[in-house]
Enzyme design. Structure first.
Site, mmCIF file in Angstrom:
data_model
loop_
_atom_site.group_PDB
_atom_site.id
_atom_site.type_symbol
_atom_site.label_atom_id
_atom_site.label_comp_id
_atom_site.label_asym_id
_atom_site.label_seq_id
_atom_site.Cartn_x
_atom_site.Cartn_y
_atom_site.Cartn_z
ATOM 1 C CE LYS A 1 -34.752 132.669 70.502
ATOM 2 N NZ LYS A 1 -33.339 132.504 70.194
ATOM 3 N NE ARG B 1 -17.731 140.472 66.579
ATOM 4 C CZ ARG B 1 -18.849 140.396 67.283
ATOM 5 N NH1 ARG B 1 -19.048 139.369 68.075
ATOM 6 N NH2 ARG B 1 -19.733 141.354 67.217
ATOM 7 C CD GLU C 1 -18.630 134.325 66.309
ATOM 8 O OE1 GLU C 1 -18.337 135.066 67.283
ATOM 9 O OE2 GLU C 1 -19.806 134.016 66.032
#
Ligand code: TPP
Ligand code: DXP
Ligand code: MG
Length: 638
Positions: A288, A405, A377
């Site tokens: 990243k 969610r 979640e």
């Protein structure tokens, strides 16, 4: 400032142009693409590290596959800047995430190359599988369907639901697992460890290399050879690989891990994979922030750093003249530690947003009592419910938008059992530049209709702290506290903790003719407006209602008896939200009054600054002021 892309990038107006280049030109394309992302994001802002990490992957995908006929689905979409630039949006890329500009995420209405609208994670495999099954049904056998999913997004339950289906759907699906060991914060959990294990297992890699050599040599010779390859490959794998492979176990043919920054290797591997039908997964290792040293080093900070100097790497911050109010998220983070020091039952839970919601402060101070559970979640909510059954008081912090969610878990696992779980919904209201996928527009409405649920919103830091303290008391049941992205209003925010009476609002000022009823941070707008209106001799009453559920009946009786004009203001949807609750109270109690509700109307609001969006929706300070002016019959301001 005009930012000029490199020479090759300038010539690429669509992937067709890219595909006209020779393989040995691709390295230059990736260099120019990376530089262009750095140049533009440093000046205009946005997500950064994720797109830098997939520059080679993006280039290879559009080079090898026949996009947009072949369907490319990005998970989350915060890494799709290179994709946008290569698919005709290079010259508008500087408008990324700005009001009226292009979206920071793939969006179907923006481009035919954006096959699926994203923003929330872990949807890509399901969506690409749906596309693949539809293509199969339509007889489009040669069409490719590719889901690009990060290791963080892979921790989401939906990704596993899709793998479970994809493994038996016999559809042409390629999952590219972009593994950089990072979510926004370092990735967590057993899956992460498993992926690291595959990556570092020597036996596995040796066998994998052998299989690849055979595959690379034979697969070019047509379907028969491919069948042989396929047999050899599965035979070799089954016989030699002692280590079982999770994805193989789910009927996905597993390839990799391979270096995601080696453009030529990526291209040749993908060329091979094009000829292998059925569900398959390509495990790609990337870094990243690749190519920008500071972003590689501190990947969390550079996930979305804000504006910066691309040469020195200095992230610009305005130096305030006087002490500034803290962000609500930091008040939450510090108050968690304070509360937990006093009450040993308190625990903290976040699904993958420890630095976003500042639970990282408690995770550092009390690692055994604060948990990042990954992008999960639903699990975060039911895990909290489990903690609560054992007498703990979990504070489950989820961005308002991501809580969507876990709605059934809130209802079924927490509220039906009346468990003591405190939901802190950060980023409630307009999220700003992230746009409609991220606006926390619906939580007041979706929480207030659930039995047992308390719904509160602080107007400032002190109220947030007091609401958290109140919610942590015994037998409070489910308790929602919602607050926005950004700063509050109190530089001196470490106020003594005081219990609130649940369902009690407060009078900020009594007035005449019109009452302004506010819920949460937008109450501060009303304070300023009342001061301005006073200069014109208009003196509305202002009430910070604090709780939408339960409503302060006593205060509302007072208001409806005294005023015949009421303005309600909320940073949430008008359908079923705070204003609706006030209207219900009015009607149920036989009052008649002229009520003007300000908030988010029934429409999709795109991206922009919070204030721009609030103005578009009609509840920015000027709009509230004009609503009052209209009601009292004095000229509005433009
Ligand atoms: C449902 C949901 N929860 C949380 C987020 C916030 N979020 C955005 S990107 C991200 C990390 C994703 O990690 P990964 O998929 O590995 O992509 P990377 O940034 O590493 O490229 C998170 C947690 C989200 N977008 N959607
Ligand atoms: C892509 C994504 O979902 C996150 O990166 C999100 O943009 C974070 O939002 P905040 O910047 O408000 O934490
Ligand atoms: Mg990742």
């Amino acid at each position: 400032m005009i930012i000029k892309p490199g020479e090759l990038l300038t010539s690429i107006n669509s992937p067709a142009d890219l595909r006209n280049l020779k393989p040995d030109q691709l390295l230059q394309v990736t260099q120019e693409l990376r530089q262009y992302i750095i140049d533009v994001v440093s000046i205009h802002g946005g997500h950064f590290g994720a797109s830098l990490g997939v520059v080679e992957l993006t280039t290879a995908l559009h080079y090898v596959f026949n996009t947009p006929y072949d369907q490319l689905v990005w998970d989350v979409g915060h890494q799709a800047y290179g994709h946008k630039i290569l698919t005709g949006r290079r010259d508008v890329f500087h408008t990324n995430r700005k009001y009226g500009g292009i979206s920071g995420f793939p969006k179907r209405k923006e481009s035919e190359y954006d096959t699926f609208g994203v923003g929330h994670s872990s949807t890509s495999i399901s969506a690409a599988l749906g596309m693949a099954v539809a293509s199969k049904y339509k007889g489009e056998d040669k069409r490719q369907h590719i889901a690009v999913i990060g290791d963080g997004a892979m921790t989401g339950g939906m990704a596993f639901e899709a793998l479970n289906h994809g493994g038996v759907a016999n559809a042409n699906l390629l999952v590219v697992l972009n593994d950089n060991c990072m979510s926004i914060d370092p990735n967590v959990g057993a899956l992460k460890e498993y992926l690291t294990d595959i990556t570092t297992s020597r036996t596995y890699n040796k066998v994998r290399d052998e299989v690849w050599k055979i595959l690379g040599k034979i697969s070019k010779f047509g379907p028969d050879a491919r069948t042989i390859v396929s047999k050899i490959e599965s035979g070799v794998k089954a016989a030699i690989l002692k280590q079982s492979n999770l994805f193989e176990g789910l009927n996905f043919r597993y390839f990799g891990p391979i270096d995601g920054h080696d453009i030529n290797h990526l291209v040749s591997v993908m060329e091979d994979l094009k000829h292998i039908p059925g569900p398959k997964i390509l495990h790609v290792l990337t870094t990243k922030g690749k190519g920008f040293a500071l972003a590689e080093k501190d990947q969390t900070k550079w996930h979305a750093p804000g504006l910066f100097d691309k040469i020195t790497g200095e992230i610009y911050k305005t130096v305030p003249e006087k002490p500034q109010p803290p962000k609500y998220q930091d008040v939450f983070g510090h108050t968690m530690v304070e509360l937990a020091e006093q009450n040993e039952k308190i625990m903290g839970v976040t699904p993958a947003m420890p630095s976003g919601c500042s639970l990282n402060i408690m995770m550092k101070a009390m690692p055994d009592r604060a948990f990042d559970v990954g992008i999960a979640e639903q699990h975060a909510v039911t895990f909290s419910a489990g903690l609560a059954t054992q007498g703990m008081v979990p504070f489950c912090n989820i961005y308002s938008t991501f809580m969507q969610r876990a709605y059934d878990q809130v209802l079924h696992d927490v509220c039906l059992q009346n468990l003591n779980v405190v939901f802190c919904l950060d980023r409630a209201g307009f999220a700003g530049a992230d746009g409609p996928t991220h606006h926390g527009a619906y939580d007041i409405a979706y929480m207030r209709c659930i039995p047992n649920m308390v719904v509160a919103a602080p107007m400032n830091e002190q109220e947030l702290r007091n609401m958290m303290y109140t919610a942590s008391q015994e037998d409070m049941g489910p308790f929602t506290i919602r607050y926005p992205r950004g700063e509050g209003v109190m530089p001196q925010w470490r106020t003594p903790l005081e219990l609130q009476q649940v369902g009690k609002g407060r009078t900020i000022q009594e007035g005449e003719e019109v009452a302004i009823l506010t819920f949460g941070h937008v109450g501060n707008y009303a304070v300023d407006i009342c001061q301005k209106l006073a200069l014109d001799g208009i003196t509305p009453g202002h009430y910070d209602m604090r709780y939408t559920k339960p409503l302060d009946a006593e205060l509302l009786h007072h208001i409806f008896s005294k005023y015949d004009k009421v303005v309600t203001v909320e940073d949430g949807c008008l359908q079923g939200g705070f204003g609706s609750a006030v209207l219900e109270f009015m009607v149920d109690n036989g009052y008649t009054c002229q009520v003007k509700r300000l908030g988010i109307p029934d429409a999709i609001f795109e991206h922009g600054s919070q204030l721009e969006l609030q103005h578009e929706a009609g509840f920015a300070p000027i709009d509230i002021e004009n609503a009052v002016r209209e009601l009292v019959g004095v000229p509005v301001k433009v």
